[in-house]
Design an enzyme around this catalytic site. Structure first.
Site, mmCIF file in Angstrom:
data_model
loop_
_atom_site.group_PDB
_atom_site.id
_atom_site.type_symbol
_atom_site.label_atom_id
_atom_site.label_comp_id
_atom_site.label_asym_id
_atom_site.label_seq_id
_atom_site.Cartn_x
_atom_site.Cartn_y
_atom_site.Cartn_z
ATOM 1 N N CYS A 115 -0.577 -10.871 6.915
ATOM 2 C CA CYS A 115 -0.750 -11.335 5.522
ATOM 3 C C CYS A 115 0.291 -12.377 5.133
ATOM 4 O O CYS A 115 0.090 -13.155 4.203
ATOM 5 C CB CYS A 115 -0.648 -10.157 4.563
ATOM 6 S SG CYS A 115 -1.635 -8.778 5.106
ATOM 7 N N HIS A 262 -0.667 -13.154 -2.030
ATOM 8 C CA HIS A 262 -1.643 -12.777 -1.010
ATOM 9 C C HIS A 262 -2.675 -11.847 -1.639
ATOM 10 O O HIS A 262 -2.355 -11.018 -2.481
ATOM 11 C CB HIS A 262 -0.928 -12.092 0.157
ATOM 12 C CG HIS A 262 -1.866 -11.378 1.070
ATOM 13 N ND1 HIS A 262 -2.932 -12.018 1.667
ATOM 14 C CD2 HIS A 262 -1.931 -10.076 1.457
ATOM 15 C CE1 HIS A 262 -3.604 -11.134 2.387
ATOM 16 N NE2 HIS A 262 -3.021 -9.952 2.282
ATOM 17 N N ASN A 292 -9.975 -9.231 1.437
ATOM 18 C CA ASN A 292 -8.693 -9.622 2.016
ATOM 19 C C ASN A 292 -8.949 -10.452 3.277
ATOM 20 O O ASN A 292 -9.430 -9.927 4.273
ATOM 21 C CB ASN A 292 -7.899 -8.345 2.340
ATOM 22 C CG ASN A 292 -6.549 -8.626 2.958
ATOM 23 O OD1 ASN A 292 -6.236 -9.765 3.321
ATOM 24 N ND2 ASN A 292 -5.743 -7.589 3.084
HETATM 25 O O1 UT7 Z 1 -3.201 -7.133 3.476
HETATM 26 C C1 UT7 Z 1 -2.782 -6.002 4.177
HETATM 27 C C2 UT7 Z 1 -2.068 -5.074 3.315
HETATM 28 N N1 UT7 Z 1 -2.935 -3.994 2.919
HETATM 29 C C3 UT7 Z 1 -2.814 -3.503 1.713
HETATM 30 O O2 UT7 Z 1 -2.065 -4.006 0.929
HETATM 31 C C4 UT7 Z 1 -3.599 -2.258 1.369
HETATM 32 C C5 UT7 Z 1 -2.742 -1.332 0.546
HETATM 33 N N2 UT7 Z 1 -3.402 -0.113 0.188
HETATM 34 C C6 UT7 Z 1 -4.468 -0.072 -0.624
HETATM 35 O O3 UT7 Z 1 -4.935 -1.091 -1.099
HETATM 36 C C7 UT7 Z 1 -5.017 1.271 -1.025
HETATM 37 O O4 UT7 Z 1 -4.174 2.283 -0.507
HETATM 38 C C8 UT7 Z 1 -6.479 1.524 -0.546
HETATM 39 C C9 UT7 Z 1 -7.419 0.647 -1.335
HETATM 40 C C10 UT7 Z 1 -6.607 1.225 0.928
HETATM 41 C C11 UT7 Z 1 -6.860 2.979 -0.786
HETATM 42 O O5 UT7 Z 1 -6.732 3.295 -2.168
HETATM 43 P P1 UT7 Z 1 -5.966 4.621 -2.609
HETATM 44 O O6 UT7 Z 1 -6.043 4.660 -4.065
HETATM 45 O O7 UT7 Z 1 -4.598 4.595 -1.979
HETATM 46 O O8 UT7 Z 1 -6.876 5.741 -2.010
HETATM 47 P P2 UT7 Z 1 -6.511 6.897 -0.977
HETATM 48 O O9 UT7 Z 1 -6.268 6.336 0.378
HETATM 49 O O10 UT7 Z 1 -5.452 7.758 -1.585
HETATM 50 O O11 UT7 Z 1 -7.852 7.713 -0.947
HETATM 51 C C12 UT7 Z 1 -8.340 8.397 -2.104
HETATM 52 C C13 UT7 Z 1 -9.675 8.998 -1.772
HETATM 53 C C14 UT7 Z 1 -9.696 9.788 -0.477
HETATM 54 O O12 UT7 Z 1 -10.544 10.920 -0.655
HETATM 55 P P3 UT7 Z 1 -9.929 12.362 -0.980
HETATM 56 O O13 UT7 Z 1 -9.023 12.673 0.175
HETATM 57 O O14 UT7 Z 1 -9.188 12.205 -2.265
HETATM 58 O O15 UT7 Z 1 -11.121 13.229 -1.066
HETATM 59 C C15 UT7 Z 1 -10.337 8.839 0.508
HETATM 60 O O16 UT7 Z 1 -10.991 9.522 1.560
HETATM 61 O O17 UT7 Z 1 -10.648 7.967 -1.605
HETATM 62 C C16 UT7 Z 1 -11.347 8.151 -0.362
HETATM 63 N N3 UT7 Z 1 -11.744 6.844 0.133
HETATM 64 C C17 UT7 Z 1 -12.908 6.270 -0.196
HETATM 65 N N4 UT7 Z 1 -13.926 6.676 -0.975
HETATM 66 C C18 UT7 Z 1 -14.978 5.853 -1.121
HETATM 67 C C19 UT7 Z 1 -11.062 6.009 0.952
HETATM 68 N N5 UT7 Z 1 -11.771 4.887 1.147
HETATM 69 C C20 UT7 Z 1 -12.921 5.026 0.451
HETATM 70 C C21 UT7 Z 1 -14.052 4.200 0.265
HETATM 71 N N6 UT7 Z 1 -15.037 4.650 -0.539
HETATM 72 N N7 UT7 Z 1 -14.155 2.981 0.824
#
Ligand code: UT7
Length: 336
Positions: A115, A262, A292
């Protein structure tokens, strides 16, 4: 004194539009989840089955940037290619692009800083120009993520985030006493966080490099991410490096006309904006349209902002800021 000046920009976006709704047909996700957590509405992927690599998208973006800069391929004396999704394991995409441009001996360098790849590239180009090693440098950030994503529910946390695309910038060394061009660069890396976001295979550290049992059982050739760790680090590091870059340049936020962060997650950029108390119209986001695109995100954003005449007037001062895999982060201030 020699200054590094942007002479042209270009972008390449592949033809297959993939909406959040489209993703709900292949994995357990919803438009609401994706938009709420990331701001992304759609992304573009290369058409299914077509063999299009990062250097192909890079070529399209480069030709547009070169047209704007009024450069022929023979004018380029250095190519810097930033990507985490090179066409092949080696040689680098910079060499492949060089050949596609019809060049036969122009040096080409690949940058593997994810990134922050565009920032590392621009800072490197600035050093080459200021040291006299090169005069006209083609910088490309290009990614084909879509062929390397787990498009099942197992990979949904990562797959919904990423889009394919390329951005290119032509920079040239110009003798002037004006305070223009690349003003300041700040780059950082912390390899202790490498496993927070990585693609492990193929791995030279493993005896077979691409062990078939690992592919079947663990899918370690797909990206893995500790999303919450990366999110929290981004929200911490982006403000820190913004302050560091401004301080190094002897400027304040009031001196900056537009910030190009980014495009990893709209929520990250909103937190960053709130922490830094940045005016809404001083920050450029387009992740809603493209997802992204990693090394391509900032040059694509810059190209769009220039086309919309949001920046580019003489004296306009912009800040590029990024955080991502590596972990890597940085900031660059540029004045038109
Ligand atoms: O450029 C590279 C750098 N990358 C980044 O900057 C990414 C940084 N991180 C993020 O943007 C976020 O952490 C994510 C968007 C990847 C995830 O969001 P979050 O709010 O941190 O969600 P989480 O990982 O805590 O997941 C929450 C819930 C989980 O379910 P449970 O365990 O609460 O039942 C996941 O399984 O959301 C679920 N989940 C989804 N649900 C529907 C994860 N991905 C998805 C999805 N659709 N695509």
């Amino acid at each position: 004194m020699k200054k590094t000046i942007i002479k042209g920009t270009g972008k390449a976006i592949p033809s297959q539009l993939v909406t959040n709704e489209d993703l709900t047909e292949i994995m357990d996700t919803t438009d609401e989840w994706i938009q709420k957590r990331t701001g992304i509405k759609q992304r573009y992927w290369i058409p299914k089955g077509e063999e299009i690599g990062a250097s192909d998208l890079g070529l399209e973006a480069s030709l547009k940037a070169m047209k704007e800069a009024k450069w022929e391929p023979k004018d380029i004396d250095f190519i810097i290619f930033a990507t985490l999704s090179p066409d092949i394991f080696f040689p680098g995409s910079g060499c492949l692009l060089q050949h596609k441009l019809g060049l036969t001996s122009t040096p080409a360098l690949d940058i593997r800083q994810q990134c922050t790849g565009f920032l590392y590239s621009l800072a490197t180009a600035d050093s080459y120009i200021k040291s006299g090693l090169a005069k006209k440098i083609l910088i490309v950030g290009a990614e084909v993520h879509s062929t390397g994503l787990d498009k099942t529910t197992k990979g949904r946390d990562i797959t919904v985030l990423f889009g394919d695309g390329a951005g290119a910038v032509c920079v040239e060394g110009v003798e002037t006493n004006e305070d223009i061009g690349v003003i300041t660069s700040v780059l950082h890396a912390d390899g202790s966080g490498a496993d927070a976001l990585m693609v492990e295979l193929p791995a030279s550290r493993l005896p077979q490099r691409l062990p078939l049992d690992m592919l079947k059982n663990d899918a370690r050739h797909f990206p893995s991410m500790n999303g919450q760790k990366v999110f929290k680090m981004a929200v911490k590091k982006l403000p820190q490096v913004t302050k560091e870059t401004l301080k190094k340049a002897g400027l304040t936020l009031d001196d900056i006309d537009m910030i190009f962060p980014h495009q990893a997650n709209l929520r990250i950029n909103e937190f960053y904006r709130e922490i830094m108390k940045i005016d809404k119209n001083k920050i450029f986001n387009n992740i809603q349209k493209y997802g992204n695109t990693t090394a391509a995100s900032i040059p694509i954003a810059l190209n769009e902002a220039l086309k919309q005449n949001l920046v580019g007037k003489k004296g306009d001062t912009v800040l590029f800021v990024a955080f991502g895999a590596g972990l890597t982060w940085g900031g660059i201030i540029y004045r038109f």
